[in-house]
Design an enzyme around this catalytic site. Structure first.
Site, PDB file in Angstrom:
ATOM      1  N   CYS A   1     -45.010   4.469  97.272  1.00 21.56           N
ATOM      2  CA  CYS A   1     -44.500   5.048  95.921  1.00 21.56           C
ATOM      3  C   CYS A   1     -45.457   5.682  95.113  1.00 21.56           C
ATOM      4  O   CYS A   1     -46.342   5.249  94.765  1.00 21.56           O
ATOM      5  CB  CYS A   1     -43.796   3.925  94.936  1.00 21.56           C
ATOM      6  SG  CYS A   1     -43.312   4.464  93.573  1.00 21.56           S
TER       7      CYS A   1
ATOM      8  N   CYS B   1     -44.958   5.272  91.061  1.00 21.79           N
ATOM      9  CA  CYS B   1     -45.716   4.082  90.465  1.00 21.79           C
ATOM     10  C   CYS B   1     -45.963   3.049  91.461  1.00 21.79           C
ATOM     11  O   CYS B   1     -47.011   3.134  92.265  1.00 21.79           O
ATOM     12  CB  CYS B   1     -44.889   3.476  89.134  1.00 21.79           C
ATOM     13  SG  CYS B   1     -43.272   3.231  89.309  1.00 21.79           S
ATOM     14  N   SER B   2     -44.968   2.158  91.783  1.00 26.35           N
ATOM     15  CA  SER B   2     -44.970   1.237  92.707  1.00 26.35           C
ATOM     16  C   SER B   2     -43.894   0.491  93.134  1.00 26.35           C
ATOM     17  O   SER B   2     -43.462  -0.489  93.182  1.00 26.35           O
ATOM     18  CB  SER B   2     -46.011   0.070  92.145  1.00 26.35           C
ATOM     19  OG  SER B   2     -45.281  -0.303  91.066  1.00 26.35           O
ATOM     20  N   CYS B   3     -42.830   1.344  93.059  1.00 23.47           N
ATOM     21  CA  CYS B   3     -41.398   0.863  93.469  1.00 23.47           C
ATOM     22  C   CYS B   3     -41.556   0.315  94.895  1.00 23.47           C
ATOM     23  O   CYS B   3     -42.333   0.726  95.706  1.00 23.47           O
ATOM     24  CB  CYS B   3     -40.503   2.133  93.456  1.00 23.47           C
ATOM     25  SG  CYS B   3     -40.462   2.822  91.792  1.00 23.47           S
TER      26      CYS B   3
END
Lengths: 209, 104
Positions: A114, A117-119
Site C-alpha cells: 500500500c 498508507c497501509s491498506c
C-alpha cells in the site's frame, strides 16, 4: 505547541504511578472527551481490540487459501469475485472494502503493497506487520520488487513475471500462493499450516510439507 | 518462532480501536481516513524514513486529532486540557493504585 515530556523513570521505587508516554496520554484524553460527549462506547473499543488480538489473523486467510487449493469450484468463484465467497466463510470487511484474490502461477508471482498508507485485508490477515507499514517496504516494492523478495529470501525464476498490486482503502488484495509439491491428498486443515502470512502478501512462498 | 506482538504498545491498540469504532459509528468513511492518514505519513516521511512502528501510530494519532478537531468533536485546547488532567491524575496516584481523573 510544546508539551512537557514524560518523566524519565529509570528507578524502581515510583512514589506515584508511572506516567504514560506523551501519545498515550493524548489517546486517553481523546477517549475521555469522546466518552463524556457520548460519541463513543468504551466497551466497543475493548471489543475491537479483543477481535483483532484474538479472533482475526492470518489463519483466516490460510483457511481461504487451503480451501481454494482443495476445491476448484471455490477457487474459481474466489478469483471471480472474492467478497461473497469469503463472507460465506464469515470473513468480511467492516470498513466496506472489497477483497480481490490474485493467484500465483508458474508464470506470475503477485505481491501486495500500500503506497498510500497501509491498506491491508484485515478480515483475512489481521493487523499488518511493522515492515508492511514501513517507508522502506512501501517505496521499494514498487521500484524493485525482486530485490525486496530477495530480502525475504525468495528467489524467483528469471522468466517469472512479478506483479505488484497497490492496495487502496476500497480494494485489498489476497495472494493465493502456489500449492507446494507433495501435498496431494492432504486435508484442508493440514494445508492451512503451510500457508504463511507472508505468502499471502506475496513476500514468501507456502511452506513445503 | 516467537510471534510478533500485534501492537507494540497498548496505546497503539487504543488509538486503532478508537478510529475503527468512530468509522463504524459513521463519524467518517474509511477512504477519507486513508487519504488523510496517507498525507500525514507522507509529511512525516520527508525528514526520515518511517519504520512502521511507533512513528506509524504517532502519525495515526496526529491524523485522528486533526480530524476530530476539524469536525468539532474534540478541539485542540480541550484535548490538551484533558491530557494535563490525566497527567496530574497519574502524578498524584500512588504507584499500584488505579488512576482515575476524579480527586477522591
Amino acid at each position: 505547541m510544546i508539551l512537557p515530556m514524560p518523566h524519565d523513570h529509570t528507578h524502581d521505587d515510583h512514589p506515584h504511578s508511572l506516567l504514560p508516554s506523551e501519545p498515550a496520554l493524548r489517546v486517553k484524553a481523546l477517549e475521555t472527551i469522546l466518552t463524556q460527549k457520548g460519541l463513543i462506547d468504551p466497551a466497543a473499543l475493548d471489543e475491537i481490540i479483543d477481535t483483532y488480538e484474538n479472533r482475526i489473523g492470518p489463519r483466516n486467510g490460510a483457511h481461504v487459501v487451503a480451501r481454494a487449493w482443495s476445491d476448484s469450484a471455490f477457487r474459481a468463484a474466489l478469483l471471480e469475485d472474492a467478497d461473497p465467497v469469503v463472507s460465506e466463510l464469515g470473513y468480511y470487511g467492516r470498513q466496506g472494502e472489497h477483497i480481490v484474490a490474485v493467484e500465483n502461477t508458474d508464470d506470475v508471482h503477485n505481491m501486495v503493497v500500500c503506497t498510500l498508507c497501509s491498506c491491508y485485508p484485515w478480515p483475512l490477515l489481521g493487523i499488518p506487520p511493522g515492515w508492511y507499514k514501513s517507508d522502506a517496504y512501501r517505496a521499494r516494492t514498487v521500484r524493485e520488487p525482486r530485490k525486496v523478495l530477495a530480502d525475504f529470501g525468495v528467489e524467483l525464476p528469471e522468466n517469472m513475471a512479478v506483479r505488484v498490486w497497490d492496495s487502496t482503502a476500497e480494494v485489498r488484495y489476497l495472494v493465493i500462493p502456489q500449492r507446494p509439491a507433495g501435498t496431494e491428498g492432504m486435508s484442508e486443515a493440514d494445508l492451512m499450516d503451510l500457508v504463511t502470512r507472508d505468502s499471502m502478501i506475496g513476500c514468501g512462498l507456502a511452506k513445503a510439507p | 518462532m516467537t510471534p510478533e506482538p500485534l501492537f507494540e504498545a497498548p496505546w497503539h491498540a487504543q488509538v486503532f480501536a478508537l478510529t475503527v469504532h468512530l468509522n463504524e459509528s459513521g463519524r467518517f468513511d474509511w477512504p477519507d481516513w486513508a487519504l488523510r492518514f496517507g498525507a500525514t505519513l507522507k509529511r512525516h516521511g520527508i525528514e526520515r524514513d518511517l519504520n512502521g512502528g511507533d512513528d506509524y501510530f504517532v502519525a495515526w494519532l496526529e491524523t485522528l486529532e486533526a480530524l476530530l478537531a476539524e469536525d468539532g468533536s474534540a478541539d485542540a485546547g480541550e484535548v490538551l486540557q484533558m491530557r494535563q488532567a490525566w497527567e496530574a491524575a497519574y502524578l498524584r496516584t500512588p504507584h499500584g493504585a488505579p488512576v482515575t481523573l476524579e480527586v477522591s
